[in-house]
Design a protein around this motif. Structure first.
Motif, mmCIF file in Angstrom:
data_model
loop_
_atom_site.group_PDB
_atom_site.id
_atom_site.type_symbol
_atom_site.label_atom_id
_atom_site.label_comp_id
_atom_site.label_asym_id
_atom_site.label_seq_id
_atom_site.Cartn_x
_atom_site.Cartn_y
_atom_site.Cartn_z
ATOM 1 N N PRO A 191 0.670 -1.306 0.138
ATOM 2 C CA PRO A 191 0.150 -0.035 -0.095
ATOM 3 C C PRO A 191 0.771 1.288 0.028
ATOM 4 C CG PRO A 191 -0.067 -1.211 2.233
ATOM 5 C CD PRO A 191 0.526 -2.027 1.334
ATOM 6 N N ILE A 192 2.223 1.191 0.541
ATOM 7 C CA ILE A 192 3.253 2.244 0.638
ATOM 8 C C ILE A 192 3.565 2.615 -0.987
ATOM 9 C CG2 ILE A 192 5.107 3.168 1.661
ATOM 10 C CD1 ILE A 192 2.743 2.994 3.435
ATOM 11 N N ALA A 193 3.623 1.420 -1.687
ATOM 12 C CA ALA A 193 4.237 1.804 -3.272
ATOM 13 C C ALA A 193 2.909 2.458 -3.851
ATOM 14 C CB ALA A 193 4.462 0.388 -3.866
ATOM 15 N N SER A 194 1.851 2.326 -3.658
ATOM 16 C CA SER A 194 0.693 3.037 -4.346
ATOM 17 C C SER A 194 0.592 4.678 -3.812
ATOM 18 C CB SER A 194 -0.595 2.405 -4.360
ATOM 19 O OG SER A 194 -1.031 2.285 -2.983
ATOM 20 N N PHE A 195 0.703 4.568 -2.422
ATOM 21 C CA PHE A 195 0.844 6.156 -1.790
ATOM 22 C C PHE A 195 1.869 6.884 -2.536
ATOM 23 C CE2 PHE A 195 2.129 8.838 1.202
ATOM 24 C CZ PHE A 195 1.140 9.548 1.825
ATOM 25 N N LEU A 196 3.155 6.175 -2.645
ATOM 26 C CA LEU A 196 4.485 6.992 -3.097
ATOM 27 C C LEU A 196 4.292 7.271 -4.377
ATOM 28 C CD1 LEU A 196 7.173 5.320 -1.025
ATOM 29 C CD2 LEU A 196 6.473 7.547 -0.928
ATOM 30 N N GLN A 197 3.334 6.555 -5.315
ATOM 31 C CA GLN A 197 3.141 6.829 -6.760
ATOM 32 C C GLN A 197 2.233 8.074 -6.923
ATOM 33 O OE1 GLN A 197 1.018 3.517 -8.447
ATOM 34 N NE2 GLN A 197 2.945 2.141 -8.634
ATOM 35 N N LYS A 198 1.326 8.486 -5.717
ATOM 36 C CA LYS A 198 0.556 9.537 -5.886
ATOM 37 C C LYS A 198 1.326 10.669 -5.310
ATOM 38 C CE LYS A 198 -3.488 6.561 -5.291
ATOM 39 N NZ LYS A 198 -3.975 6.121 -4.214
ATOM 40 N N ASN A 199 2.339 10.566 -4.569
ATOM 41 C CA ASN A 199 3.107 11.347 -3.612
ATOM 42 C C ASN A 199 4.563 10.989 -3.654
ATOM 43 O OD1 ASN A 199 0.610 12.549 -1.664
ATOM 44 N ND2 ASN A 199 0.333 10.400 -1.858
ATOM 45 N N LYS A 200 5.122 11.510 -4.682
ATOM 46 C CA LYS A 200 6.552 11.171 -5.238
ATOM 47 C C LYS A 200 7.549 11.386 -3.693
ATOM 48 C CE LYS A 200 5.531 9.831 -9.159
ATOM 49 N NZ LYS A 200 5.048 8.455 -9.384
ATOM 50 N N THR A 201 7.220 12.304 -3.253
ATOM 51 C CA THR A 201 8.502 12.870 -2.032
ATOM 52 C C THR A 201 8.064 12.077 -0.827
ATOM 53 O OG1 THR A 201 7.368 14.796 -1.539
ATOM 54 C CG2 THR A 201 9.168 15.058 -3.244
ATOM 55 N N GLY A 202 6.828 11.454 -0.663
ATOM 56 C CA GLY A 202 6.529 10.774 0.602
ATOM 57 C C GLY A 202 5.525 11.675 1.283
ATOM 58 N N GLY A 203 5.320 11.479 2.560
ATOM 59 C CA GLY A 203 4.280 12.099 3.129
ATOM 60 C C GLY A 203 3.563 11.653 4.301
ATOM 61 N N MET A 204 2.825 12.014 5.369
ATOM 62 C CA MET A 204 2.197 11.527 6.173
ATOM 63 C C MET A 204 1.152 10.562 5.860
ATOM 64 S SD MET A 204 -0.185 12.708 9.176
ATOM 65 C CE MET A 204 -1.686 12.123 8.715
ATOM 66 N N HIS A 205 1.254 9.189 6.311
ATOM 67 C CA HIS A 205 0.558 8.256 5.728
ATOM 68 C C HIS A 205 -0.611 7.828 6.729
ATOM 69 C CE1 HIS A 205 -0.624 4.034 4.897
ATOM 70 N NE2 HIS A 205 -0.583 4.172 3.861
ATOM 71 N N HIS A 206 -0.627 7.818 7.990
ATOM 72 C CA HIS A 206 -1.424 7.621 8.867
ATOM 73 C C HIS A 206 -1.028 8.031 10.270
ATOM 74 C CE1 HIS A 206 1.064 3.577 9.305
ATOM 75 N NE2 HIS A 206 0.391 3.476 10.619
ATOM 76 N N ILE A 207 -2.063 7.978 11.210
ATOM 77 C CA ILE A 207 -1.811 8.164 12.674
ATOM 78 C C ILE A 207 -2.104 6.831 13.532
ATOM 79 C CG2 ILE A 207 -2.129 10.546 12.651
ATOM 80 C CD1 ILE A 207 -4.847 10.296 13.982
#
Length: 164
Positions: free
Chosen positions: A95-111
């Motif tokens: 799920p982090i791969a798909s998150f990083l496809q949308k957010n190339k530099t990364g970012g907050m994922h969850h709390i």
């Protein structure tokens, strides 16, 4: 004059009397939220992120741990009152791969918030129409059961609940 008005006793305020305490009108939960456990940040370069927190900011940083069931590599950054979890994809279905496809530099994922009874929380949240992203809790990075709540039901935030 003014002095005699100031010395006049204040009017008595009447309160409602009831055979039931007011708090009985509020439904009680069979579970409760605990402390913020961590904020998770998806990172495209795990070594670079580890270095930022360890070498530049001077934080205590854990070793990298693979969690194949979740499709991630994790690293925890200790902050005293909570932690940061650095997440990096493990495998193509992560799920982090798909998150990083949308957010190339990364970012907050969850709390992640601790709960005292994860099963009771699941039951009650389902009744309240909060979607849970798995049928049963999975074992998380701390070796404890975790569930994730759908971000569309939590004002755009992916919320992880972890058994305390």
């Amino acid at each position: 004059g003014l002095l005699s008005r100031l010395q006049t006793p204040a009017p008595t305020i009447r309160t409602l009397s009831s055979s039931k305490p007011f708090s009985q009108n509020i439904p009680s939960c069979l579970w409760k939220l605990g402390r913020l456990n961590h904020v998770a940040i998806a990172v495209p370069d795990l070594e670079k992120a580890q270095s930022l927190y360890k070498d530049v900011l001077g934080a205590q940083v854990s070793e990298t741990v693979a969690l194949p069931e979740h499709g991630v590599y994790t690293v925890f950054v200790e902050l005293g009152n909570t932690k940061l979890e650095l997440l990096h994809p493990l495998g193509e279905k992560s799920p982090i791969a798909s998150f990083l496809q949308k957010n190339k530099t990364g970012g907050m994922h969850h709390i992640c918030i601790e709960v005292d009874d994860i099963k009771a929380a699941m039951t009650e949240l389902k009744k309240k129409k909060i979607r849970i992203l798995s049928e049963e809790p999975k074992i998380g990075a701390h070796g404890k059961p975790v569930i994730f709540l759908h971000p569309k039901d939590c004002h755009g935030v992916l919320v992880e609940l972890e058994q305390a």
